[in-house]
Design a protein around this motif. Structure first.
Motif, mmCIF file in Angstrom:
data_model
loop_
_atom_site.group_PDB
_atom_site.id
_atom_site.type_symbol
_atom_site.label_atom_id
_atom_site.label_comp_id
_atom_site.label_asym_id
_atom_site.label_seq_id
_atom_site.Cartn_x
_atom_site.Cartn_y
_atom_site.Cartn_z
ATOM 1 N N THR A 1 1.768 -3.070 7.284
ATOM 2 C CA THR A 1 1.674 -2.447 5.960
ATOM 3 C C THR A 1 1.949 -3.538 4.939
ATOM 4 O O THR A 1 2.660 -4.499 5.223
ATOM 5 N N MET A 2 1.358 -3.383 3.770
ATOM 6 C CA MET A 2 1.597 -4.349 2.703
ATOM 7 C C MET A 2 1.731 -3.587 1.392
ATOM 8 O O MET A 2 0.844 -2.835 1.025
ATOM 9 N N SER A 3 2.860 -3.789 0.739
ATOM 10 C CA SER A 3 3.120 -3.171 -0.550
ATOM 11 C C SER A 3 3.188 -4.276 -1.596
ATOM 12 O O SER A 3 3.971 -5.220 -1.450
ATOM 13 N N THR B 1 -2.596 -0.459 4.513
ATOM 14 C CA THR B 1 -2.125 -0.233 5.873
ATOM 15 C C THR B 1 -3.193 -0.623 6.894
ATOM 16 O O THR B 1 -4.390 -0.566 6.621
ATOM 17 N N ALA B 2 -2.715 -1.002 8.061
ATOM 18 C CA ALA B 2 -3.545 -1.259 9.239
ATOM 19 C C ALA B 2 -2.635 -1.007 10.437
ATOM 20 O O ALA B 2 -1.419 -0.842 10.275
ATOM 21 N N ILE C 1 -8.224 -7.941 3.148
ATOM 22 C CA ILE C 1 -8.105 -8.748 4.358
ATOM 23 C C ILE C 1 -6.899 -9.664 4.233
ATOM 24 O O ILE C 1 -6.560 -10.132 3.141
ATOM 25 N N ALA C 2 -6.246 -9.897 5.367
ATOM 26 C CA ALA C 2 -5.103 -10.815 5.432
ATOM 27 C C ALA C 2 -5.023 -11.356 6.849
ATOM 28 O O ALA C 2 -5.492 -10.724 7.796
ATOM 29 N N ARG C 3 -4.438 -12.521 6.988
ATOM 30 C CA ARG C 3 -4.163 -13.068 8.315
ATOM 31 C C ARG C 3 -2.700 -12.747 8.594
ATOM 32 O O ARG C 3 -1.793 -13.357 8.053
ATOM 33 N N ILE C 4 -2.496 -11.733 9.453
ATOM 34 C CA ILE C 4 -1.152 -11.256 9.770
ATOM 35 C C ILE C 4 -0.884 -11.510 11.249
ATOM 36 O O ILE C 4 -1.692 -11.142 12.101
ATOM 37 N N LEU D 1 -7.154 -4.202 6.053
ATOM 38 C CA LEU D 1 -6.180 -3.182 5.674
ATOM 39 C C LEU D 1 -6.844 -2.192 4.727
ATOM 40 O O LEU D 1 -7.584 -2.598 3.827
ATOM 41 N N ALA D 2 -6.577 -0.924 4.921
ATOM 42 C CA ALA D 2 -7.113 0.124 4.055
ATOM 43 C C ALA D 2 -6.115 0.426 2.950
ATOM 44 O O ALA D 2 -4.903 0.463 3.188
#
Length: 179
Positions: free
Chosen positions: A123-125, A118-119, A94-97, A104-105
Motif C-alpha cells: 500500500t502507498m499513502s 494498493t496492490a 507504478i513503483a518498484r517495490i 498499484l490501483a
C-alpha cells in the motif's frame, strides 16, 4: 496429624543439609584451560541481535519506464532523494517495490495533494501536510508530501518525505528527478 513446628524445622534443616556437597568438587579432574572455558561460557552474555531497520522497500524507476508510462497523459511523479520512485496516471500507478515492478490501483481520488494506492502486498499513502495552496499550486514545480509504504505482513510501514508533482503532460525531458 499435625507435626510440631520444631520437629518440622529440624526435618527441613536436615533435608537441606543432605543436599550440600553431594555432588563433589566440580573442578576435580579438569585442566585450568577447561575451567577457563566453562567460566567464560557462563560469564559472557550472548550477543544481542541487531535491530537493523528493514531495507527500504522502494527503488528508483528507470527513466524509460516512467517516460513510456506517463507519455502524453496527465500524471503525477513521486521523487525521493532525486529519484523517481512512483508514477501515477489516472487511477493507477507504478513503483518498484521489494525489487519488482508493481502496478498499484488508486483507492480514491488522485490529485496534487496525493492519493492512496494498493496492490497485493503493498500500500502507498501520499499526502501533503498543511493547507491547500489553491490556485498557487499551478506555479509550484512540486510539493513536499509525507509517504507511507505498507502492506507487508512482517514489516512495519515505512514513512518518509518526498516531492509530489502533477502535470497535465510531462515533456520527455521533464521525466527525470525534479529538484
Amino acid at each position: 496429624m499435625m507435626m510440631h513446628p520444631r520437629r518440622l524445622a529440624c526435618m527441613l534443616a536436615l533435608l537441606s543439609l543432605a543436599g550440600c556437597g553431594a555432588r563433589g568438587d566440580p573442578t576435580e579432574g579438569k585442566s585450568p584451560e577447561q575451567l577457563r572455558r566453562e567460566i567464560e561460557a557462563v560469564a559472557t552474555p550472548a550477543p544481542l541481535p541487531e535491530n537493523k531497520p528493514p531495507p527500504f522497500r522502494l527503488r528508483a524507476l528507470k527513466v524509460g519506464e516512467v517516460r513510456d508510462y506517463v507519455a502524453d497523459r496527465r500524471a503525477c511523479l513521486l521523487v525521493y532523494r532525486d529519484r523517481i520512485v512512483f508514477a501515477a496516471v489516472g487511477a493507477e500507478g507504478i513503483a518498484r517495490i521489494d525489487g519488482r515492478l508493481v502496478r498499484l490501483a488508486a483507492g480514491g481520488p488522485v490529485s496534487t495533494t496525493g492519493g492512496f494506492f494498493t496492490a497485493e502486498g503493498a500500500t502507498m499513502s501520499i499526502g501533503r501536510p498543511g493547507q491547500f495552496a489553491g490556485a498557487a499550486e499551478a506555479y509550484v514545480p512540486g510539493w513536499r508530501v509525507e509517504v507511507a509504504v505498507g502492506g507487508a505482513k512482517e514489516i512495519l510501514p515505512q514513512r518518509f518525505e518526498a516531492k509530489w508533482t502533477c502535470r497535465e503532460r510531462f515533456a520527455p525531458g521533464e521525466v527525470r528527478p525534479i529538484s
